[in-house]
Design an enzyme around this catalytic site. Sequence first.
Site, PDB file in Angstrom:
ATOM      1  N   GLY A  31       0.811  -1.221   0.000  1.00 52.87           N
ATOM      2  CA  GLY A  31       0.000   0.000   0.000  1.00 52.87           C
ATOM      3  C   GLY A  31       0.836   1.257   0.000  1.00 52.87           C
ATOM      4  N   ALA A  32       0.190   2.399   0.383  1.00 49.93           N
ATOM      5  CA  ALA A  32       0.794   3.721   0.212  1.00 49.93           C
ATOM      6  C   ALA A  32       1.274   3.811  -1.242  1.00 49.93           C
ATOM      7  CB  ALA A  32       1.916   3.976   1.208  1.00 49.93           C
ATOM      8  N   HIS A  37       4.744   1.754  -7.910  1.00 49.95           N
ATOM      9  CA  HIS A  37       3.778   0.641  -7.946  1.00 49.95           C
ATOM     10  C   HIS A  37       2.973   0.694  -9.244  1.00 49.95           C
ATOM     11  CE1 HIS A  37       3.817   1.240  -3.333  1.00 49.95           C
ATOM     12  NE2 HIS A  37       4.453   0.110  -3.561  1.00 49.95           N
ATOM     13  N   GLN A  61       7.003  -9.718   8.311  1.00 46.20           N
ATOM     14  CA  GLN A  61       8.274  -9.327   7.687  1.00 46.20           C
ATOM     15  C   GLN A  61       8.920  -8.117   8.358  1.00 46.20           C
ATOM     16  OE1 GLN A  61       6.367  -8.592   3.776  1.00 46.20           O
ATOM     17  NE2 GLN A  61       7.747  -6.847   3.627  1.00 46.20           N
ATOM     18  N   GLY A 149       9.572  -5.104  -8.255  1.00 46.73           N
ATOM     19  CA  GLY A 149      10.493  -4.018  -8.584  1.00 46.73           C
ATOM     20  C   GLY A 149      11.935  -4.336  -8.203  1.00 46.73           C
ATOM     21  N   GLU A 150      12.842  -3.979  -9.112  1.00 49.24           N
ATOM     22  CA  GLU A 150      14.277  -4.155  -8.817  1.00 49.24           C
ATOM     23  C   GLU A 150      14.749  -3.225  -7.710  1.00 49.24           C
ATOM     24  OE1 GLU A 150      16.660  -3.931 -12.352  1.00 49.24           O
ATOM     25  OE2 GLU A 150      16.502  -6.102 -12.599  1.00 49.24           O
ATOM     26  N   GLN A 155      15.197  -8.810  -2.534  1.00 50.13           N
ATOM     27  CA  GLN A 155      13.871  -9.428  -2.433  1.00 50.13           C
ATOM     28  C   GLN A 155      13.518 -10.158  -3.731  1.00 50.13           C
ATOM     29  OE1 GLN A 155      10.127  -7.786  -0.483  1.00 50.13           O
ATOM     30  NE2 GLN A 155       9.871  -7.004  -2.538  1.00 50.13           N
ATOM     31  N   SER A 187       9.403   5.490  -2.983  1.00 48.51           N
ATOM     32  CA  SER A 187       9.171   4.507  -1.922  1.00 48.51           C
ATOM     33  C   SER A 187       8.076   5.028  -1.004  1.00 48.51           C
ATOM     34  CB  SER A 187      10.464   4.309  -1.127  1.00 48.51           C
ATOM     35  OG  SER A 187      10.177   3.658   0.091  1.00 48.51           O
TER      36      SER A 187
HETATM   37  P1  AMP Z   1       6.154  -2.293  -1.406  1.00 48.83           P
HETATM   38  O1  AMP Z   1       4.751  -1.791  -1.332  1.00 48.83           O
HETATM   39  O2  AMP Z   1       7.176  -1.306  -0.977  1.00 48.83           O
HETATM   40  O3  AMP Z   1       6.304  -3.640  -0.746  1.00 48.83           O
HETATM   41  O4  AMP Z   1       6.453  -2.534  -2.950  1.00 48.83           O
HETATM   42  C1  AMP Z   1       5.651  -3.345  -3.741  1.00 48.83           C
HETATM   43  C2  AMP Z   1       6.360  -3.625  -5.035  1.00 48.83           C
HETATM   44  O5  AMP Z   1       6.630  -2.401  -5.707  1.00 48.83           O
HETATM   45  C3  AMP Z   1       7.713  -4.336  -4.843  1.00 48.83           C
HETATM   46  O6  AMP Z   1       7.898  -5.297  -5.871  1.00 48.83           O
HETATM   47  C4  AMP Z   1       8.691  -3.187  -4.968  1.00 48.83           C
HETATM   48  O7  AMP Z   1       9.973  -3.596  -5.410  1.00 48.83           O
HETATM   49  C5  AMP Z   1       8.008  -2.342  -6.030  1.00 48.83           C
HETATM   50  N1  AMP Z   1       8.495  -0.952  -5.965  1.00 48.83           N
HETATM   51  C6  AMP Z   1       8.616  -0.183  -4.858  1.00 48.83           C
HETATM   52  N2  AMP Z   1       9.153   1.012  -5.172  1.00 48.83           N
HETATM   53  C7  AMP Z   1       9.378   0.984  -6.512  1.00 48.83           C
HETATM   54  C8  AMP Z   1       9.931   1.920  -7.441  1.00 48.83           C
HETATM   55  N3  AMP Z   1      10.382   3.117  -7.056  1.00 48.83           N
HETATM   56  N4  AMP Z   1      10.007   1.554  -8.750  1.00 48.83           N
HETATM   57  C9  AMP Z   1       9.570   0.349  -9.156  1.00 48.83           C
HETATM   58  N5  AMP Z   1       9.045  -0.581  -8.332  1.00 48.83           N
HETATM   59  C10 AMP Z   1       8.949  -0.269  -7.014  1.00 48.83           C
END
Ligand code: AMP
Length: 281
Positions: A31-32, A37, A61, A149-150, A155, A187
Amino acid sequence: MILFKKSDDITLHLKRMQTDGHTIGWVPTMGAIHKGHISLLNQARKENNLTVCSIFVNPTQFNVALDFANYPVTIEKDILMLEENETDILFLPSVKEIYPQGTEQLETFPLGYLETIFEGVFRPGHFQGVCQVMSRLSRIIGADHLYMGEKDYQQCMVIKKLLEIIQSPVRLHLCPTLREPDGLAMSSRNMRLTEGERKNAVGIHRTLMEMKSSIRPGSLEEWLLRAKKTLSSFDFKVDYIAIADASTLMPITEWDGIQKTVALAAAFQHEVRLIDNMRMN
Ligand code: AMP
C-alpha cells in the site's frame, strides 16, 4: 475495480476468469501506492487481460515492531489511484484472512546464504516473513505473471528462489526502479521524511551514481570506503553499502572488469530506513 477482502472469493473469481481464457498479472504491495507501484501495474496491464493489485502490510516481515506500527497506511487514496489507473481487481485482506492460524508457527523456507547477507543481516527474519506472505498470497491469487520491482533487488532474488522451492508456475518479471526527478527511488517510506531529510535522501542515489562512474578493475575496498564516506556526508547512518555479483548476489571485493555487478545500499535518515541499488556495468 472490484475489491475483494476474502481469500475464497478472489480465488474462485480468478479461477473462473482463467477458465474463460484471461491471463492474470499480479502486483503485490504493502500500500501507500505511488508511481513506482503504478509502473508495475502498467507493465502487468500490457501483458495480461486482468491486473490484480494486492495490498497487505505483512506483520511477519517487520523485525522491528515500531517500523510496522509506523508503516504508512493511505488506503482511501490508494483505491483512488488504482481506479484511475484502471486496475481491475484489488485484494485487501485482513491479517486473520492471510494467517487464519495466527503468525506463531508459520512455515520457514530454505533460502540459504541469500538471507544471511545485506538485508538479511540487518533485518533478521525479514525474508522468511516475505516468503510466508508471498507463498500464501500466490496460492490465493494463482496469477500467471508476477511483477516486482528491482528497487528491492535482494527481495527479487529471494522470490525467484521461493518460486522454485514452492514449485510455483507463476512467471516472475523484474521491473526497473522509478525515481523522483532528483534521482531518489520512489518509496512508500519517503512520505515519512521531513523536508531536510528529503533533501539529504538524494545522497543515496548520488553515491550510487558516483560509484558507477568511478569503479575500476582491481580491489574495491578503498572505493567502498569512499562510497560510505560520501553517503555519510549526506547525514546518512549507513547499515551497509556493498557490491555483489548481479545474478548470484555474492559480495565481491575484487573486480575483474567483466563480472556483472550491482551496488546495494541501506541507510537511515534518522528514523527512516531507505534502500537502493544500481547495476555498476
Ligand atoms: P512495497 O509496497 O514497498 O512492498 O512494494 C511493492 C512492489 O513495488 C515491490 O515489488 C517493490 O519492489 C516495487 N516498488 C517499490 N518502489 C518501486 C519503485 N520506485 N520503482 C519500481 N518498483 C517499485
